[in-house]
Design a protein around this motif. Structure first.
Motif, mmCIF file in Angstrom:
data_model
loop_
_atom_site.group_PDB
_atom_site.id
_atom_site.type_symbol
_atom_site.label_atom_id
_atom_site.label_comp_id
_atom_site.label_asym_id
_atom_site.label_seq_id
_atom_site.Cartn_x
_atom_site.Cartn_y
_atom_site.Cartn_z
ATOM 1 N N TYR A 95 -31.636 45.961 96.879
ATOM 2 C CA TYR A 95 -30.516 46.383 97.388
ATOM 3 C C TYR A 95 -29.137 47.681 97.036
ATOM 4 C CZ TYR A 95 -32.237 41.889 100.066
ATOM 5 O OH TYR A 95 -32.386 40.718 100.686
ATOM 6 N N ASP A 96 -29.281 47.396 96.171
ATOM 7 C CA ASP A 96 -28.171 48.591 95.531
ATOM 8 C C ASP A 96 -29.298 50.296 96.080
ATOM 9 O OD1 ASP A 96 -27.047 47.490 94.646
ATOM 10 O OD2 ASP A 96 -27.984 46.750 92.166
ATOM 11 N N ARG A 97 -30.095 50.515 95.881
ATOM 12 C CA ARG A 97 -30.921 51.759 96.654
ATOM 13 C C ARG A 97 -31.072 51.301 98.126
ATOM 14 N NH1 ARG A 97 -33.705 50.064 92.256
ATOM 15 N NH2 ARG A 97 -33.425 51.978 90.058
ATOM 16 N N TYR A 98 -31.549 50.034 99.110
ATOM 17 C CA TYR A 98 -31.581 49.764 100.029
ATOM 18 C C TYR A 98 -30.025 49.609 100.819
ATOM 19 C CZ TYR A 98 -33.261 48.349 104.564
ATOM 20 O OH TYR A 98 -33.453 48.509 106.180
ATOM 21 N N LEU A 99 -29.239 49.507 100.283
ATOM 22 C CA LEU A 99 -28.056 49.065 101.052
ATOM 23 C C LEU A 99 -27.167 50.184 101.609
ATOM 24 C CD1 LEU A 99 -26.605 45.972 99.760
ATOM 25 C CD2 LEU A 99 -27.707 46.040 102.128
ATOM 26 N N PRO A 100 -27.158 51.414 100.789
ATOM 27 C CA PRO A 100 -26.455 52.812 101.008
ATOM 28 C C PRO A 100 -27.405 53.149 102.954
ATOM 29 C CG PRO A 100 -26.355 52.944 98.905
ATOM 30 C CD PRO A 100 -27.566 51.694 99.403
ATOM 31 N N ARG A 101 -28.129 53.069 102.708
ATOM 32 C CA ARG A 101 -29.433 53.606 103.992
ATOM 33 C C ARG A 101 -29.321 53.309 105.048
ATOM 34 N NH1 ARG A 101 -34.918 52.627 101.922
ATOM 35 N NH2 ARG A 101 -36.089 53.570 103.604
ATOM 36 N N ALA A 102 -29.068 51.449 104.618
ATOM 37 C CA ALA A 102 -28.382 50.821 106.137
ATOM 38 C C ALA A 102 -27.000 51.290 106.382
ATOM 39 C CB ALA A 102 -28.748 49.728 106.028
ATOM 40 N N LYS A 103 -26.798 52.153 106.467
ATOM 41 C CA LYS A 103 -25.361 52.717 106.896
ATOM 42 C C LYS A 103 -24.581 51.877 108.066
ATOM 43 C CE LYS A 103 -25.602 56.909 104.650
ATOM 44 N NZ LYS A 103 -25.789 58.497 105.081
ATOM 45 N N GLY A 104 -23.664 51.448 107.726
ATOM 46 C CA GLY A 104 -22.938 50.709 109.459
ATOM 47 C C GLY A 104 -23.554 49.455 109.141
ATOM 48 N N ALA A 105 -24.617 48.939 108.556
ATOM 49 C CA ALA A 105 -24.853 46.739 108.824
ATOM 50 C C ALA A 105 -23.839 46.475 107.703
ATOM 51 C CB ALA A 105 -25.976 47.189 107.826
ATOM 52 N N PHE A 106 -23.416 45.214 108.720
ATOM 53 C CA PHE A 106 -22.740 44.317 107.279
ATOM 54 C C PHE A 106 -23.345 42.940 106.414
ATOM 55 C CE2 PHE A 106 -20.088 40.872 106.919
ATOM 56 C CZ PHE A 106 -18.623 41.153 106.922
ATOM 57 N N ARG A 107 -22.847 43.204 104.898
ATOM 58 C CA ARG A 107 -23.160 43.022 104.130
ATOM 59 C C ARG A 107 -22.964 41.317 104.171
ATOM 60 N NH1 ARG A 107 -22.808 48.062 100.570
ATOM 61 N NH2 ARG A 107 -23.744 49.818 101.789
ATOM 62 N N LEU A 108 -24.144 40.535 103.849
ATOM 63 C CA LEU A 108 -23.525 39.331 103.893
ATOM 64 C C LEU A 108 -23.848 38.428 102.936
ATOM 65 C CD1 LEU A 108 -21.966 36.720 104.960
ATOM 66 C CD2 LEU A 108 -23.474 36.304 106.423
ATOM 67 N N ALA A 109 -22.891 38.121 101.849
ATOM 68 C CA ALA A 109 -23.243 37.410 100.598
ATOM 69 C C ALA A 109 -23.556 35.452 101.610
ATOM 70 C CB ALA A 109 -22.766 37.140 99.611
ATOM 71 N N LEU A 110 -24.593 34.733 101.289
ATOM 72 C CA LEU A 110 -24.756 33.260 101.401
ATOM 73 C C LEU A 110 -24.707 33.027 100.301
ATOM 74 C CD1 LEU A 110 -26.936 33.036 104.534
ATOM 75 C CD2 LEU A 110 -24.996 33.289 104.205
ATOM 76 N N ALA A 111 -23.774 31.874 99.346
ATOM 77 C CA ALA A 111 -24.210 31.196 98.340
ATOM 78 C C ALA A 111 -22.990 29.998 97.911
ATOM 79 C CB ALA A 111 -23.013 32.576 97.267
ATOM 80 N N TYR A 112 -23.692 29.749 96.847
ATOM 81 C CA TYR A 112 -22.879 28.510 96.753
ATOM 82 C C TYR A 112 -21.488 28.994 96.163
ATOM 83 C CZ TYR A 112 -27.310 26.223 97.252
ATOM 84 O OH TYR A 112 -28.918 25.515 97.957
ATOM 85 N N ASP A 113 -20.611 28.112 96.517
ATOM 86 C CA ASP A 113 -19.226 28.130 96.044
ATOM 87 C C ASP A 113 -19.089 28.174 93.889
ATOM 88 O OD1 ASP A 113 -16.408 28.323 96.669
ATOM 89 O OD2 ASP A 113 -15.752 27.617 95.106
ATOM 90 N N ILE A 114 -20.088 27.533 93.294
ATOM 91 C CA ILE A 114 -19.638 28.307 92.498
ATOM 92 C C ILE A 114 -20.870 29.268 91.543
ATOM 93 C CG2 ILE A 114 -22.246 26.842 92.021
ATOM 94 C CD1 ILE A 114 -21.238 25.855 88.758
ATOM 95 N N GLN A 115 -21.187 30.390 92.769
ATOM 96 C CA GLN A 115 -21.906 31.443 92.248
ATOM 97 C C GLN A 115 -20.740 32.686 92.436
ATOM 98 O OE1 GLN A 115 -24.870 30.824 95.531
ATOM 99 N NE2 GLN A 115 -26.357 32.832 93.660
ATOM 100 N N VAL A 116 -19.553 32.601 92.570
ATOM 101 C CA VAL A 116 -18.424 33.223 92.820
ATOM 102 C C VAL A 116 -17.750 32.952 92.081
ATOM 103 C CG1 VAL A 116 -16.613 33.787 94.541
ATOM 104 C CG2 VAL A 116 -18.170 32.622 95.686
ATOM 105 N N ILE A 117 -17.030 33.904 90.920
ATOM 106 C CA ILE A 117 -16.499 34.043 89.218
ATOM 107 C C ILE A 117 -15.851 35.681 89.537
ATOM 108 C CG2 ILE A 117 -19.062 33.187 88.089
ATOM 109 C CD1 ILE A 117 -19.747 35.976 86.914
ATOM 110 N N SER A 118 -14.365 35.200 88.491
ATOM 111 C CA SER A 118 -13.932 35.968 88.906
ATOM 112 C C SER A 118 -14.289 37.534 88.269
ATOM 113 C CB SER A 118 -13.106 35.679 87.504
ATOM 114 O OG SER A 118 -13.471 35.850 86.489
ATOM 115 N N GLU A 119 -15.614 38.314 87.924
ATOM 116 C CA GLU A 119 -15.191 39.521 87.563
ATOM 117 C C GLU A 119 -17.197 39.194 87.159
ATOM 118 O OE1 GLU A 119 -13.295 41.863 84.287
ATOM 119 O OE2 GLU A 119 -11.521 40.108 85.261
ATOM 120 N N ILE A 120 -17.496 40.247 87.570
ATOM 121 C CA ILE A 120 -18.646 40.788 87.273
ATOM 122 C C ILE A 120 -19.223 42.290 87.368
ATOM 123 C CG2 ILE A 120 -21.353 41.435 88.446
ATOM 124 C CD1 ILE A 120 -20.877 39.136 90.066
ATOM 125 N N PRO A 121 -19.982 43.211 86.106
ATOM 126 C CA PRO A 121 -19.386 43.881 85.726
ATOM 127 C C PRO A 121 -20.733 45.137 85.895
ATOM 128 C CG PRO A 121 -21.105 42.740 84.116
ATOM 129 C CD PRO A 121 -20.269 42.287 84.994
#
Length: 153
Positions: A95-121
Protein backbone atom coordinates in the motif's frame (compact mmCIF):
# COMPACT_ATOMS: atom_id res chain seq x y z
CA UNK A 1 -10.99 -0.11 -3.75
CA UNK A 2 -11.44 -2.60 -0.95
CA UNK A 3 -9.49 -5.65 0.12
CA UNK A 4 -10.60 -9.20 0.76
CA UNK A 5 -10.46 -9.30 4.53
CA UNK A 6 -8.95 -12.17 6.45
CA UNK A 7 -10.26 -13.72 9.68
CA UNK A 8 -8.25 -11.23 11.78
CA UNK A 9 -9.69 -8.15 10.05
CA UNK A 10 -13.07 -6.46 9.96
CA UNK A 11 -15.26 -8.51 7.63
CA UNK A 12 -15.62 -6.50 4.41
CA UNK A 13 -17.54 -9.15 2.48
CA UNK A 14 -21.02 -7.84 3.46
CA UNK A 15 -19.92 -4.37 2.30
CA UNK A 16 -18.70 -5.83 -1.00
CA UNK A 17 -22.01 -7.61 -1.52
CA UNK A 18 -24.00 -4.45 -0.77
CA UNK A 19 -21.88 -2.33 -3.11
CA UNK A 20 -22.21 -4.88 -5.91
CA UNK A 21 -25.98 -5.10 -5.37
CA UNK A 22 -26.21 -1.32 -5.71
CA UNK A 23 -24.21 -1.25 -8.94
CA UNK A 24 -20.98 0.24 -7.61
CA UNK A 25 -17.70 -0.41 -9.36
CA UNK A 26 -15.28 -2.18 -7.00
CA UNK A 27 -11.57 -2.88 -7.23
CA UNK A 28 -9.57 -5.36 -5.20
CA UNK A 29 -5.78 -5.59 -5.03
CA UNK A 30 -3.77 -8.21 -6.84
CA UNK A 31 -0.16 -8.81 -5.78
CA UNK A 32 1.82 -8.85 -9.02
CA UNK A 33 5.38 -8.94 -7.69
CA UNK A 34 7.48 -8.29 -4.61
CA UNK A 35 6.11 -5.07 -3.09
CA UNK A 36 3.90 -4.45 -6.14
CA UNK A 37 0.13 -4.60 -6.40
CA UNK A 38 -2.43 -3.53 -8.97
CA UNK A 39 -6.16 -2.94 -8.76
CA UNK A 40 -8.49 -5.40 -10.49
CA UNK A 41 -12.19 -5.04 -11.19
CA UNK A 42 -14.33 -7.15 -8.90
CA UNK A 43 -17.82 -8.02 -10.04
CA UNK A 44 -18.82 -11.28 -8.37
CA UNK A 45 -18.23 -13.06 -5.09
CA UNK A 46 -17.78 -16.21 -7.18
CA UNK A 47 -14.91 -14.62 -9.14
CA UNK A 48 -12.37 -14.71 -6.31
CA UNK A 49 -9.32 -16.94 -6.28
CA UNK A 50 -6.56 -17.43 -3.73
CA UNK A 51 -3.72 -15.07 -4.51
CA UNK A 52 -0.40 -14.20 -2.90
CA UNK A 53 -0.19 -14.85 0.84
CA UNK A 54 -3.51 -16.74 0.64
CA UNK A 55 -5.46 -13.49 0.16
CA UNK A 56 -8.49 -13.66 -2.12
CA UNK A 57 -8.21 -11.63 -5.33
CA UNK A 58 -10.19 -11.40 -8.58
CA UNK A 59 -9.04 -13.95 -11.15
CA UNK A 60 -6.79 -11.95 -13.54
CA UNK A 61 -8.17 -13.70 -16.61
CA UNK A 62 -11.71 -12.61 -15.66
CA UNK A 63 -11.10 -9.08 -14.40
CA UNK A 64 -9.76 -5.93 -15.97
CA UNK A 65 -6.96 -3.92 -14.42
CA UNK A 66 -8.12 -0.56 -13.04
CA UNK A 67 -5.68 2.33 -13.25
CA UNK A 68 -4.84 4.05 -9.94
CA UNK A 69 -6.14 7.40 -11.21
CA UNK A 70 -9.63 5.91 -11.65
CA UNK A 71 -9.96 5.13 -7.94
CA UNK A 72 -11.58 7.70 -5.65
CA UNK A 73 -11.65 5.73 -2.37
CA UNK A 74 -9.22 3.16 -1.00
CA UNK A 75 -10.12 1.21 2.12
CA UNK A 76 -6.68 0.49 3.54
CA UNK A 77 -5.86 -2.48 5.78
CA UNK A 78 -3.51 -2.27 8.71
CA UNK A 79 -2.48 -3.80 11.99
CA UNK A 80 -2.52 -0.49 13.86
CA UNK A 81 -3.19 3.19 13.18
CA UNK A 82 -2.36 6.44 14.95
CA UNK A 83 -4.70 9.45 15.20
CA UNK A 84 -2.50 11.38 12.76
CA UNK A 85 -3.08 8.76 10.04
CA UNK A 86 0.08 6.69 10.34
CA UNK A 87 -0.45 2.99 9.75
CA UNK A 88 1.36 -0.19 10.54
CA UNK A 89 0.79 -2.69 7.75
CA UNK A 90 1.98 -6.24 7.49
CA UNK A 91 5.44 -5.33 6.27
CA UNK A 92 5.24 -5.82 2.52
CA UNK A 93 5.03 -2.14 1.59
CA UNK A 94 2.33 -2.82 -1.02
CA UNK A 95 0.00 0.00 0.00
CA UNK A 96 2.91 2.37 0.65
CA UNK A 97 3.92 1.95 -2.99
CA UNK A 98 0.39 1.90 -4.42
CA UNK A 99 -1.32 4.80 -2.63
CA UNK A 100 0.89 7.58 -4.06
CA UNK A 101 -0.08 6.34 -7.53
CA UNK A 102 -3.79 6.68 -6.64
CA UNK A 103 -3.53 10.47 -6.41
CA UNK A 104 -6.69 12.10 -5.17
CA UNK A 105 -8.12 8.89 -3.72
CA UNK A 106 -9.48 9.24 -0.20
CA UNK A 107 -7.74 6.75 2.12
CA UNK A 108 -10.02 5.22 4.71
CA UNK A 109 -9.09 2.70 7.40
CA UNK A 110 -11.81 0.55 8.93
CA UNK A 111 -10.44 -0.68 12.23
CA UNK A 112 -11.33 -1.78 15.71
CA UNK A 113 -10.88 0.99 18.25
CA UNK A 114 -8.21 -1.06 20.02
CA UNK A 115 -6.08 -0.81 16.84
CA UNK A 116 -5.77 2.97 17.25
CA UNK A 117 -2.66 3.70 19.30
CA UNK A 118 -0.93 6.98 20.15
CA UNK A 119 2.22 6.57 18.04
CA UNK A 120 3.46 4.42 15.20
CA UNK A 121 7.05 4.63 13.97
CA UNK A 122 7.10 5.32 10.24
CA UNK A 123 9.50 6.43 7.55
CA UNK A 124 9.17 8.97 4.75
CA UNK A 125 7.94 6.25 2.37
CA UNK A 126 5.03 5.16 4.60
CA UNK A 127 1.62 6.21 3.24
CA UNK A 128 -0.91 7.64 5.67
CA UNK A 129 -4.68 7.36 5.79
CA UNK A 130 -7.06 10.32 5.69
CA UNK A 131 -9.64 8.93 8.08
CA UNK A 132 -10.04 6.06 10.54
CA UNK A 133 -13.50 4.67 11.24
CA UNK A 134 -13.88 2.42 14.28
CA UNK A 135 -16.88 1.00 16.09
CA UNK A 136 -16.62 3.94 18.53
CA UNK A 137 -15.37 6.96 16.63
CA UNK A 138 -14.37 8.64 13.41
CA UNK A 139 -10.89 10.15 13.37
CA UNK A 140 -10.09 12.58 10.58
CA UNK A 141 -6.34 12.58 10.02
CA UNK A 142 -5.81 14.63 6.87
CA UNK A 143 -4.73 17.89 8.54
CA UNK A 144 -5.00 19.91 11.74
CA UNK A 145 -8.35 21.42 10.82
CA UNK A 146 -9.83 17.99 10.13
CA UNK A 147 -8.35 16.59 13.35
CA UNK A 148 -10.54 19.09 15.19
CA UNK A 149 -13.57 17.41 13.61
CA UNK A 150 -13.03 14.12 15.46
CA UNK A 151 -16.38 12.96 16.70
CA UNK A 152 -17.71 10.11 18.73
CA UNK A 153 -19.92 7.65 16.85
Amino acid sequence: MLYASTAEEIDLFPLMEALLANGHRIALPEITGKGVMEARAFSSMDGLIEGAFGILTPAPECSAQIQPGEIDLVIVPGTAFSPDGRRLGLGGGYYDRYLPRAKGAFRLALAYDIQVISEIPTGAHDARVDCILTERRTICCRNTVMNNLEEEV
